[in-house]
Design a protein around this motif. Sequence first.
Motif, PDB file in Angstrom:
ATOM      1  N   ILE A  79      18.438   1.478 124.611  1.00 23.19           N
ATOM      2  CA  ILE A  79      19.754   1.946 125.441  1.00 23.19           C
ATOM      3  C   ILE A  79      18.813   1.565 126.693  1.00 23.19           C
ATOM      4  O   ILE A  79      18.636   3.078 127.005  1.00 23.19           O
ATOM      5  CB  ILE A  79      20.810   3.180 124.961  1.00 23.19           C
ATOM      6  CG1 ILE A  79      21.491   2.728 123.048  1.00 23.19           C
ATOM      7  CG2 ILE A  79      21.630   2.998 126.338  1.00 23.19           C
ATOM      8  CD1 ILE A  79      22.618   4.086 123.234  1.00 23.19           C
ATOM      9  N   ILE A  81      20.600   2.893 129.965  1.00 21.81           N
ATOM     10  CA  ILE A  81      21.431   3.086 130.991  1.00 21.81           C
ATOM     11  C   ILE A  81      21.013   3.021 132.542  1.00 21.81           C
ATOM     12  O   ILE A  81      19.933   3.418 133.288  1.00 21.81           O
ATOM     13  CB  ILE A  81      21.644   4.636 130.885  1.00 21.81           C
ATOM     14  CG1 ILE A  81      22.233   4.575 129.226  1.00 21.81           C
ATOM     15  CG2 ILE A  81      22.736   5.386 131.682  1.00 21.81           C
ATOM     16  CD1 ILE A  81      22.241   6.124 128.652  1.00 21.81           C
ATOM     17  N   THR A 127      23.475  -0.980 129.361  1.00 29.55           N
ATOM     18  CA  THR A 127      25.018  -0.489 130.107  1.00 29.55           C
ATOM     19  C   THR A 127      25.003   0.842 130.919  1.00 29.55           C
ATOM     20  O   THR A 127      24.227   1.572 131.371  1.00 29.55           O
ATOM     21  CB  THR A 127      25.526   0.253 128.456  1.00 29.55           C
ATOM     22  OG1 THR A 127      26.832   0.500 128.769  1.00 29.55           O
ATOM     23  CG2 THR A 127      25.020   1.505 128.054  1.00 29.55           C
ATOM     24  N   LEU A 132      28.913   4.112 127.365  1.00 32.50           N
ATOM     25  CA  LEU A 132      28.417   4.360 126.461  1.00 32.50           C
ATOM     26  C   LEU A 132      28.801   5.957 125.962  1.00 32.50           C
ATOM     27  O   LEU A 132      28.955   5.648 124.782  1.00 32.50           O
ATOM     28  CB  LEU A 132      26.654   5.522 127.429  1.00 32.50           C
ATOM     29  CG  LEU A 132      25.976   6.348 126.342  1.00 32.50           C
ATOM     30  CD1 LEU A 132      25.412   5.453 124.558  1.00 32.50           C
ATOM     31  CD2 LEU A 132      24.852   6.778 126.660  1.00 32.50           C
ATOM     32  N   LEU A 143      25.146   2.309 117.448  1.00 34.45           N
ATOM     33  CA  LEU A 143      24.117   3.628 117.187  1.00 34.45           C
ATOM     34  C   LEU A 143      23.182   4.218 116.913  1.00 34.45           C
ATOM     35  O   LEU A 143      22.575   4.999 116.883  1.00 34.45           O
ATOM     36  CB  LEU A 143      24.430   4.317 118.190  1.00 34.45           C
ATOM     37  CG  LEU A 143      26.417   4.117 119.574  1.00 34.45           C
ATOM     38  CD1 LEU A 143      26.849   5.214 119.743  1.00 34.45           C
ATOM     39  CD2 LEU A 143      25.462   4.015 120.298  1.00 34.45           C
ATOM     40  N   LEU A 173      24.519  11.236 121.531  1.00 34.46           N
ATOM     41  CA  LEU A 173      24.044  10.192 121.074  1.00 34.46           C
ATOM     42  C   LEU A 173      23.368  10.665 119.860  1.00 34.46           C
ATOM     43  O   LEU A 173      22.949   9.249 118.023  1.00 34.46           O
ATOM     44  CB  LEU A 173      23.137   9.672 122.290  1.00 34.46           C
ATOM     45  CG  LEU A 173      22.519   7.636 121.330  1.00 34.46           C
ATOM     46  CD1 LEU A 173      23.602   6.972 121.140  1.00 34.46           C
ATOM     47  CD2 LEU A 173      21.507   7.141 122.614  1.00 34.46           C
TER      48      LEU A 173
END
Length: 310
Positions: A79, A81, A127, A132, A143, A173
Amino acid sequence: QTCALPICIGLLHPRVATAFYGAFTQLRAVQEAAIEPLVNGFNVVMSSSTGSGKTEAVTAPLVSRHWEAAVQSAALFMIYIAPTKALVNDLEKRLSPPMQYMGLRVGIRHGDRDDLAAGSNPAILITTPESLDVLVFRKDSALSTVKAVVIDEVHLLYNTQRGLQLSVLIKRLGRLCSCQLQWAALSATIGRLSDVRDFLFGTATECIFLEGQSNRTIDAVVKSVASVQVFNSVVDKMLGEGSAKLLVFANSRRQCEELASSLQSHARLGSSVFAHYSSLSPEVRVETERGFGECKTAVCLATSTLELGI
């Protein structure tokens, strides 16, 4: 800050090295420095000047660790960010070519677009913190396979409520994943790198601090602009005689529109005057980003939606 292709590039999988650096004759200093710690599973806080290749510096070694398993499982493993939608869109364009070379897909998840909803998971999801939050809140099944997290332009999140929320989200997460998350935080403007680690991940978290050297200086002139006429005069002088692009910030949508309208009759600009703010439709904003990027001479009036200079 460049060097000949270093021995440490051999730590990358050959296909990954070709995808990200195959056209390079040299690596940037931060790109060389990041390979060994990230390939070996360490966390990193990196500060280096704009345009020094930080995105590739962290993405290449993280992809090298996980891409073969991702090809077999078609699972999301990273991921990425970013604090604004515009930067998310820009990063997709930047990362898609090397990932496509390896047979993997890059996806986007923000308020205007949700590639996870299409059914097949991307290998890398770019993202915003807010999107998120949505994914973590609903415990999205995608995830569970995430192995790594990258936080870009972290200076915009450090010591803010938004950053504090992101810190909590990353911990949540981690509970949804099947392994210990590896992370990298990037910025061009960090004072003490340890402060970023302490704020987002805690003082007890182990990481490597990488700080690139920069000799770039800013040629700054501060001028009071009291009217639209003076603004147009300043723009005219800054455009000069050659090719130039100006990114101009205003405090409101109305101010963006007023200033953009005042430039419509500029002889050199013509249709190369753009406005960018959050209440425009997603399609218009994306088209503005594309059009401004392709022009050789242009002016874009923006609110904070383009504060990173995309």
